[in-house]
Design a protein around this motif. Structure first.
Motif, PDB file in Angstrom:
ATOM      1  N   ILE A 141     -34.518 105.396 105.605  1.00 24.41           N
ATOM      2  CA  ILE A 141     -34.889 106.515 105.632  1.00 24.41           C
ATOM      3  C   ILE A 141     -33.403 107.361 105.143  1.00 24.41           C
ATOM      4  N   VAL A 142     -33.742 108.436 104.731  1.00 23.77           N
ATOM      5  CA  VAL A 142     -32.564 109.358 104.160  1.00 23.77           C
ATOM      6  C   VAL A 142     -31.963 109.975 105.479  1.00 23.77           C
ATOM      7  N   GLU A 143     -30.857 109.873 105.512  1.00 24.80           N
ATOM      8  CA  GLU A 143     -29.836 110.308 106.758  1.00 24.80           C
ATOM      9  C   GLU A 143     -29.290 111.462 106.400  1.00 24.80           C
ATOM     10  N   ARG A 144     -28.740 111.926 105.134  1.00 24.86           N
ATOM     11  CA  ARG A 144     -28.109 112.914 104.528  1.00 24.86           C
ATOM     12  C   ARG A 144     -27.793 112.961 103.236  1.00 24.86           C
ATOM     13  N   GLU A 145     -27.495 114.048 102.705  1.00 23.38           N
ATOM     14  CA  GLU A 145     -27.063 114.471 101.316  1.00 23.38           C
ATOM     15  C   GLU A 145     -25.719 114.498 101.194  1.00 23.38           C
ATOM     16  N   GLN A 146     -25.130 114.283 100.089  1.00 21.80           N
ATOM     17  CA  GLN A 146     -23.731 114.525  99.877  1.00 21.80           C
ATOM     18  C   GLN A 146     -23.317 114.651  98.500  1.00 21.80           C
ATOM     19  N   ARG A 147     -22.272 115.417  97.989  1.00 18.83           N
ATOM     20  CA  ARG A 147     -21.738 115.826  96.832  1.00 18.83           C
ATOM     21  C   ARG A 147     -20.300 115.255  96.642  1.00 18.83           C
ATOM     22  N   PHE A 148     -20.178 114.645  95.373  1.00 18.71           N
ATOM     23  CA  PHE A 148     -18.649 114.398  95.192  1.00 18.71           C
ATOM     24  C   PHE A 148     -18.450 114.389  93.719  1.00 18.71           C
ATOM     25  N   PHE A 149     -17.207 114.803  93.357  1.00 20.76           N
ATOM     26  CA  PHE A 149     -16.750 114.929  91.989  1.00 20.76           C
ATOM     27  C   PHE A 149     -16.417 113.466  91.398  1.00 20.76           C
ATOM     28  N   CYS A 150     -17.414 113.101  90.450  1.00 19.80           N
ATOM     29  CA  CYS A 150     -16.826 111.841  89.729  1.00 19.80           C
ATOM     30  C   CYS A 150     -15.822 112.081  88.444  1.00 19.80           C
ATOM     31  N   PRO A 151     -14.703 111.678  88.697  1.00 17.32           N
ATOM     32  CA  PRO A 151     -13.792 112.010  87.309  1.00 17.32           C
ATOM     33  C   PRO A 151     -14.139 111.207  85.903  1.00 17.32           C
ATOM     34  N   GLY A 152     -14.826 110.217  86.246  1.00 18.36           N
ATOM     35  CA  GLY A 152     -15.348 109.286  85.145  1.00 18.36           C
ATOM     36  C   GLY A 152     -16.345 109.827  84.183  1.00 18.36           C
ATOM     37  N   LEU A 153     -17.248 110.576  84.992  1.00 16.01           N
ATOM     38  CA  LEU A 153     -18.367 111.159  84.454  1.00 16.01           C
ATOM     39  C   LEU A 153     -17.991 112.931  84.149  1.00 16.01           C
ATOM     40  N   ASN A 154     -16.917 113.417  84.826  1.00 17.52           N
ATOM     41  CA  ASN A 154     -16.516 114.654  84.476  1.00 17.52           C
ATOM     42  C   ASN A 154     -17.608 115.523  85.379  1.00 17.52           C
ATOM     43  N   GLN A 155     -18.371 115.192  86.384  1.00 13.83           N
ATOM     44  CA  GLN A 155     -19.519 115.990  87.052  1.00 13.83           C
ATOM     45  C   GLN A 155     -19.546 115.686  88.561  1.00 13.83           C
ATOM     46  N   GLN A 156     -20.013 116.697  89.052  1.00 13.79           N
ATOM     47  CA  GLN A 156     -20.450 116.458  90.343  1.00 13.79           C
ATOM     48  C   GLN A 156     -21.786 115.500  90.538  1.00 13.79           C
ATOM     49  N   ILE A 157     -21.602 114.544  91.512  1.00 17.67           N
ATOM     50  CA  ILE A 157     -22.690 113.932  91.720  1.00 17.67           C
ATOM     51  C   ILE A 157     -23.414 114.024  92.947  1.00 17.67           C
ATOM     52  N   GLU A 158     -24.707 114.307  92.969  1.00 19.34           N
ATOM     53  CA  GLU A 158     -25.727 114.431  94.358  1.00 19.34           C
ATOM     54  C   GLU A 158     -26.042 112.955  94.601  1.00 19.34           C
ATOM     55  N   GLU A 159     -25.900 112.688  95.974  1.00 16.04           N
ATOM     56  CA  GLU A 159     -26.445 111.460  96.469  1.00 16.04           C
ATOM     57  C   GLU A 159     -27.091 111.625  97.843  1.00 16.04           C
ATOM     58  N   LEU A 160     -27.909 110.575  97.994  1.00 18.33           N
ATOM     59  CA  LEU A 160     -28.415 110.496  99.233  1.00 18.33           C
ATOM     60  C   LEU A 160     -27.615 109.267  99.867  1.00 18.33           C
ATOM     61  N   VAL A 161     -27.626 109.365 101.401  1.00 16.97           N
ATOM     62  CA  VAL A 161     -27.173 108.465 102.281  1.00 16.97           C
ATOM     63  C   VAL A 161     -28.452 107.952 102.927  1.00 16.97           C
ATOM     64  N   LEU A 162     -28.845 106.915 102.740  1.00 17.07           N
ATOM     65  CA  LEU A 162     -30.054 106.415 103.513  1.00 17.07           C
ATOM     66  C   LEU A 162     -29.554 105.281 104.491  1.00 17.07           C
ATOM     67  N   CYS A 163     -30.266 105.113 105.376  1.00 16.73           N
ATOM     68  CA  CYS A 163     -30.003 104.150 106.539  1.00 16.73           C
ATOM     69  C   CYS A 163     -31.165 103.231 107.057  1.00 16.73           C
ATOM     70  N   LEU A 164     -31.092 102.030 107.341  1.00 16.94           N
ATOM     71  CA  LEU A 164     -31.897 100.891 107.814  1.00 16.94           C
ATOM     72  C   LEU A 164     -31.441 100.870 109.162  1.00 16.94           C
ATOM     73  N   PRO A 165     -31.965 101.540 110.269  1.00 15.72           N
ATOM     74  CA  PRO A 165     -31.494 101.769 111.703  1.00 15.72           C
ATOM     75  C   PRO A 165     -31.990 100.275 112.024  1.00 15.72           C
ATOM     76  N   ALA A 166     -30.850 100.053 113.279  1.00 16.65           N
ATOM     77  CA  ALA A 166     -31.116  99.006 113.994  1.00 16.65           C
ATOM     78  C   ALA A 166     -32.517  98.920 114.763  1.00 16.65           C
ATOM     79  N   THR A 167     -32.931  97.600 115.086  1.00 17.31           N
ATOM     80  CA  THR A 167     -34.385  97.584 115.400  1.00 17.31           C
ATOM     81  C   THR A 167     -34.607  98.223 116.615  1.00 17.31           C
ATOM     82  N   GLY A 168     -35.600  99.127 116.625  1.00 17.01           N
ATOM     83  CA  GLY A 168     -35.842  99.933 117.683  1.00 17.01           C
ATOM     84  C   GLY A 168     -35.425 101.310 117.913  1.00 17.01           C
ATOM     85  N   SER A 169     -34.407 101.469 116.742  1.00 17.40           N
ATOM     86  CA  SER A 169     -33.851 102.818 116.715  1.00 17.40           C
ATOM     87  C   SER A 169     -34.837 103.566 116.006  1.00 17.40           C
TER      88      SER A 169
END
Length: 170
Positions: A141-169
């Motif tokens: 499941i999507v937990e959050r969104e974040q941005r970072f600068f990638c020097p190799g691409l010379n651009q901002q990258i928008e990514e999602l951080v997804l989580c597979l929670p512990a069983t029962g979470s």
């Protein structure tokens, strides 16, 4: 329907895995800067294969075409789990020839049966719809969104951080 299985990474897999991480379409979708052969092999040796906390597998595929040619399966990609900053991370990479066939979804499902660490986190570029679907089908499941600068691409990258929670979470 193709047979899909995971096995330990062999040194003979490295050429194929290197070629796959250099595929322009894959690099564009993942917003990834491919490594040179030397850098790729060094990364795999020092950061992946020698990491005693990591679980690393080669994704293998055998379909009707392979059987007709007498092949015993092809390297479709790899999947890995590692500990980074006190979080268990997961990542995978499949060659473009193996996209949109359900292979990544099934390979990740098989891998999640092997890897018992939870929660697991995956970082995926926001535009990588295929990978986001694979993760969602496997319970991430999507937990959050974040941005970072990638020097190799010379651009901002928008990514999602997804989580597979512990069983029962939740």
């Amino acid at each position: 329907m193709a047979q899909i299985w995971l096995r330990d990474v062999l040194s003979s897999d490295m050429d194929t895995l290197f070629e796959q991480q250099n595929e322009p379409k894959a690099c564009e979708v993942a917003q990834f800067v491919p490594r040179s052969r030397e850098a790729f092999l060094s990364h795999w040796q020092s950061n992946v294969l020698s990491n005693t906390c990591a679980t690393v597998k080669t994704v293998m595929v055998l379909d009707a075409t392979d059987v007709a040619r007498g092949d015993k399966g092809r390297v479709a990609g790899s999947v890995v789990c590692w500990l980074q900053q006190e979080q268990w991370k997961i990542g995978y990479w499949l060659g473009c020839d193996f996209w949109q066939r359900g292979i990544a979804t099934q390979a990740l499902s098989l891998f999640l049966d092997v890897v018992i660490e939870r929660p697991l986190y995956a970082n995926v570029t926001k535009s990588n719809i295929g990978s986001l679907r694979v993760l969602a089908k496997n319970g991430f499941i999507v937990e959050r969104e974040q941005r970072f600068f990638c020097p190799g691409l010379n651009q901002q990258i928008e990514e999602l951080v997804l989580c597979l929670p512990a069983t029962g979470s939740a």
